[in-house]
Design a protein around this motif. Sequence first.
Motif, PDB file in Angstrom:
ATOM      1  N   ASP A 192       0.885  -1.086   0.027  1.00  9.08           N
ATOM      2  CA  ASP A 192      -0.198  -0.067   0.037  1.00  9.08           C
ATOM      3  C   ASP A 192       0.778   1.083  -0.103  1.00  9.08           C
ATOM      4  OD1 ASP A 192      -2.478  -1.780   0.035  1.00  9.08           O
ATOM      5  OD2 ASP A 192      -2.042  -1.555   2.383  1.00  9.08           O
ATOM      6  N   GLY A 193       1.752   1.294  -0.932  1.00  7.81           N
ATOM      7  CA  GLY A 193       2.839   2.508  -0.722  1.00  7.81           C
ATOM      8  C   GLY A 193       2.611   3.275  -1.939  1.00  7.81           C
ATOM      9  N   GLU A 194       1.451   3.730  -2.615  1.00  5.00           N
ATOM     10  CA  GLU A 194       1.255   4.495  -3.748  1.00  5.00           C
ATOM     11  C   GLU A 194       1.764   5.904  -3.516  1.00  5.00           C
ATOM     12  OE1 GLU A 194      -2.105   4.244  -6.319  1.00  5.00           O
ATOM     13  OE2 GLU A 194      -2.991   2.951  -5.031  1.00  5.00           O
ATOM     14  N   LYS A 195       2.735   6.299  -4.320  1.00  2.00           N
ATOM     15  CA  LYS A 195       3.322   7.709  -4.335  1.00  2.00           C
ATOM     16  C   LYS A 195       3.575   8.014  -5.649  1.00  2.00           C
ATOM     17  CE  LYS A 195       4.042   8.148   0.379  1.00  2.00           C
ATOM     18  NZ  LYS A 195       3.354   9.283   1.082  1.00  2.00           N
ATOM     19  N   ASN A 196       3.462   9.195  -6.160  1.00  2.00           N
ATOM     20  CA  ASN A 196       3.867   9.666  -7.471  1.00  2.00           C
ATOM     21  C   ASN A 196       5.337  10.105  -7.436  1.00  2.00           C
ATOM     22  OD1 ASN A 196       4.044  12.410  -6.871  1.00  2.00           O
ATOM     23  ND2 ASN A 196       2.049  13.024  -7.287  1.00  2.00           N
ATOM     24  N   ASN A 197       5.931   9.990  -8.566  1.00  2.00           N
ATOM     25  CA  ASN A 197       7.421  10.313  -8.577  1.00  2.00           C
ATOM     26  C   ASN A 197       7.892  11.704  -8.207  1.00  2.00           C
ATOM     27  OD1 ASN A 197       7.697   7.707  -9.719  1.00  2.00           O
ATOM     28  ND2 ASN A 197       7.876   8.467 -11.651  1.00  2.00           N
ATOM     29  N   LYS A 198       7.143  12.701  -8.086  1.00  2.00           N
ATOM     30  CA  LYS A 198       7.527  13.911  -7.751  1.00  2.00           C
ATOM     31  C   LYS A 198       7.274  13.950  -6.211  1.00  2.00           C
ATOM     32  CE  LYS A 198       5.380  18.645  -7.978  1.00  2.00           C
ATOM     33  NZ  LYS A 198       4.910  18.677  -6.409  1.00  2.00           N
ATOM     34  N   ASP A 199       6.326  13.248  -5.545  1.00  2.00           N
ATOM     35  CA  ASP A 199       6.301  13.123  -4.289  1.00  2.00           C
ATOM     36  C   ASP A 199       7.492  12.459  -3.574  1.00  2.00           C
ATOM     37  OD1 ASP A 199       3.927  14.731  -3.974  1.00  2.00           O
ATOM     38  OD2 ASP A 199       2.748  12.732  -3.686  1.00  2.00           O
ATOM     39  N   VAL A 200       7.785  11.326  -4.261  1.00  2.00           N
ATOM     40  CA  VAL A 200       9.098  10.680  -3.701  1.00  2.00           C
ATOM     41  C   VAL A 200      10.282  11.388  -3.730  1.00  2.00           C
ATOM     42  CG1 VAL A 200      10.542   8.418  -4.273  1.00  2.00           C
ATOM     43  CG2 VAL A 200       7.784   8.404  -4.350  1.00  2.00           C
ATOM     44  N   VAL A 201      10.564  11.947  -4.951  1.00  2.00           N
ATOM     45  CA  VAL A 201      11.595  12.951  -5.076  1.00  2.00           C
ATOM     46  C   VAL A 201      11.627  14.119  -3.931  1.00  2.00           C
ATOM     47  CG1 VAL A 201      12.647  14.803  -6.432  1.00  2.00           C
ATOM     48  CG2 VAL A 201      12.265  12.453  -7.488  1.00  2.00           C
ATOM     49  N   GLU A 202      10.582  14.621  -3.798  1.00  2.00           N
ATOM     50  CA  GLU A 202      10.364  15.793  -2.897  1.00  2.00           C
ATOM     51  C   GLU A 202      10.713  15.284  -1.511  1.00  2.00           C
ATOM     52  OE1 GLU A 202       6.790  17.685  -3.453  1.00  2.00           O
ATOM     53  OE2 GLU A 202       7.628  18.719  -5.175  1.00  2.00           O
ATOM     54  N   LEU A 203      10.269  14.045  -1.097  1.00  2.00           N
ATOM     55  CA  LEU A 203      10.601  13.212   0.377  1.00  2.00           C
ATOM     56  C   LEU A 203      11.798  12.932   0.518  1.00  2.00           C
ATOM     57  CD1 LEU A 203       7.414  10.733   0.518  1.00  2.00           C
ATOM     58  CD2 LEU A 203       8.052  12.618   2.029  1.00  2.00           C
ATOM     59  N   ILE A 204      12.691  12.486  -0.713  1.00  2.00           N
ATOM     60  CA  ILE A 204      14.208  12.166  -0.554  1.00  2.00           C
ATOM     61  C   ILE A 204      14.755  13.639  -0.272  1.00  2.00           C
ATOM     62  CG2 ILE A 204      16.196  11.849  -2.003  1.00  2.00           C
ATOM     63  CD1 ILE A 204      14.508   9.905  -3.356  1.00  2.00           C
ATOM     64  N   LEU A 205      14.396  14.712  -0.882  1.00  2.00           N
ATOM     65  CA  LEU A 205      15.163  15.868  -0.893  1.00  2.00           C
ATOM     66  C   LEU A 205      15.069  16.368   0.707  1.00  2.00           C
ATOM     67  CD1 LEU A 205      14.297  17.593  -4.190  1.00  2.00           C
ATOM     68  CD2 LEU A 205      16.457  17.246  -3.321  1.00  2.00           C
ATOM     69  N   LYS A 206      13.854  16.380   1.317  1.00  2.00           N
ATOM     70  CA  LYS A 206      13.459  16.713   2.563  1.00  2.00           C
ATOM     71  C   LYS A 206      14.362  15.867   3.655  1.00  2.00           C
ATOM     72  CE  LYS A 206       9.650  16.761   6.100  1.00  2.00           C
ATOM     73  NZ  LYS A 206       8.341  16.638   6.207  1.00  2.00           N
ATOM     74  N   GLU A 207      14.233  14.705   3.325  1.00  2.00           N
ATOM     75  CA  GLU A 207      15.217  13.806   4.463  1.00  2.00           C
ATOM     76  C   GLU A 207      16.657  14.136   4.211  1.00  2.00           C
ATOM     77  OE1 GLU A 207      15.822  10.843   7.059  1.00  2.00           O
ATOM     78  OE2 GLU A 207      13.972  11.544   6.502  1.00  2.00           O
ATOM     79  N   MET A 208      16.928  14.329   2.912  1.00  2.00           N
ATOM     80  CA  MET A 208      18.566  14.748   2.983  1.00  2.00           C
ATOM     81  C   MET A 208      18.673  16.428   2.840  1.00  2.00           C
ATOM     82  SD  MET A 208      19.064  12.060  -0.064  1.00  2.00           S
ATOM     83  CE  MET A 208      21.090  11.957   0.279  1.00  2.00           C
ATOM     84  N   GLY A 209      17.917  17.244   3.679  1.00  2.00           N
ATOM     85  CA  GLY A 209      18.157  18.382   3.912  1.00  2.00           C
ATOM     86  C   GLY A 209      18.241  19.443   2.916  1.00  2.00           C
ATOM     87  N   GLN A 210      17.565  18.990   1.709  1.00  2.00           N
ATOM     88  CA  GLN A 210      17.568  20.029   0.470  1.00  2.00           C
ATOM     89  C   GLN A 210      16.311  20.520   0.509  1.00  2.00           C
ATOM     90  OE1 GLN A 210      20.554  20.351  -1.424  1.00  2.00           O
ATOM     91  NE2 GLN A 210      21.392  19.228   0.529  1.00  2.00           N
ATOM     92  N   ALA A 211      16.027  21.539  -0.490  1.00  2.00           N
ATOM     93  CA  ALA A 211      14.941  22.216  -0.776  1.00  2.00           C
ATOM     94  C   ALA A 211      13.922  21.640  -1.567  1.00  2.00           C
ATOM     95  CB  ALA A 211      15.132  23.657  -1.663  1.00  2.00           C
ATOM     96  N   PRO A 212      12.708  21.190  -1.317  1.00  2.00           N
ATOM     97  CA  PRO A 212      11.955  20.180  -1.837  1.00  2.00           C
ATOM     98  C   PRO A 212      11.649  20.510  -3.479  1.00  2.00           C
ATOM     99  CG  PRO A 212      10.364  21.783  -0.633  1.00  2.00           C
ATOM    100  CD  PRO A 212      11.859  22.002  -0.509  1.00  2.00           C
ATOM    101  N   ASP A 213      12.006  21.583  -4.106  1.00  2.00           N
ATOM    102  CA  ASP A 213      12.051  21.672  -5.427  1.00  2.00           C
ATOM    103  C   ASP A 213      13.386  21.762  -6.195  1.00  2.00           C
ATOM    104  OD1 ASP A 213      12.991  24.272  -4.540  1.00  2.00           O
ATOM    105  OD2 ASP A 213      11.625  25.522  -5.296  1.00  2.00           O
ATOM    106  N   ALA A 214      14.380  21.249  -5.480  1.00  2.00           N
ATOM    107  CA  ALA A 214      15.531  21.236  -6.001  1.00  2.00           C
ATOM    108  C   ALA A 214      15.803  20.167  -6.875  1.00  2.00           C
ATOM    109  CB  ALA A 214      16.865  21.298  -4.978  1.00  2.00           C
ATOM    110  N   TYR A 215      14.825  19.933  -8.188  1.00  2.00           N
ATOM    111  CA  TYR A 215      15.279  18.761  -9.058  1.00  2.00           C
ATOM    112  C   TYR A 215      14.653  19.470 -10.516  1.00  2.00           C
ATOM    113  CZ  TYR A 215       9.942  18.696  -8.264  1.00  2.00           C
ATOM    114  OH  TYR A 215       8.629  19.227  -8.336  1.00  2.00           O
TER     115      TYR A 215
END
Length: 302
Positions: free
Chosen positions: A212-235
């Motif tokens: 039950d892990g549905e996520k769109n790719n944009k949300d996944v990238v933003e979660l990665i950036l957030k977890e790694m201390g980056q701005a969520p739109d840095a892609y």
Amino acid sequence: MLDKLTYAGNLASLEGLAGDRFRFVRGDVADATLVDSLVAGADAVVHYAAESHNDNSLRDPRPFLETNIVGTYTLIEAVRRHGTRFHHISTDEVYGDLALEDPARFTESTPYNPSSPYSATKAGSDLLVRAWVRSFGLEATISNCSNNYGPYQHVEKFIPRQITNVIDGVRPKLYGKGENVRDWIHANDHSSAVLTILENGAIGETYLIGADGEKNNKDVVELILKEMGQAPDAYDLVVDRAGHDLRYAIDSTKLRTELGWSPQYGDFETGLAATIQWYRDNENWWRPQKAATEAKYKVQGQ
């Protein structure tokens, strides 16, 4: 364990597994003589071997035919000869895709509708196993799993590519608008489900594996950036992949109710955080693969 050690193989992944319960053999799953000799001494065969990267299948489909179709045929003929229990690993991509707004999910009765050379060859391999069960009484089960993530995943795959790019100070890249939805499951949960099916699954049955892990790719990238201390739109957005499936979603009710399985990582964010930490802590494992992978993507403009 039989593995061809293609570009995606890494012997470092096997560190600590030596002993009486583990033996590694380098070879091709389509090598009938080798496969037969190994199956002769096995109580069960679990068939994970596959060419699995969609981008690669669009550039050169032939290896996917050789490994996914011929390799599966070679294995099921060997287990048929020796009367060996067989479990076949497949993908939710054999079902095609769902509309983004569609509330439905894939079930074991969803018709096959593959859309890439990769998913078409996996669909073909599933059908071979089903035919061998019916025609020859093969003692086999099948599982179709959603997108895996976790440790030891090659850096060409979506999540490790984004994580390692951020580690290297490179902005992550998203196909199209990043709206495509994937149903994510931690690799440890996939493995525990496979073991459950191998031990308790009904012969001839198919089980869908999902968390039950549905996520769109944009949300996944933003979660990665957030977890790694980056701005969520840095892609950055790049040209979309041909025939890119819109949405995958797994209904794993049968597996959970009939066999009593449940995932350890029911929360995607917890599993993602652990995965990010693993790639931070294990640069020596993924670093040798990174330059060649990014060089291929650069040629494609991605």
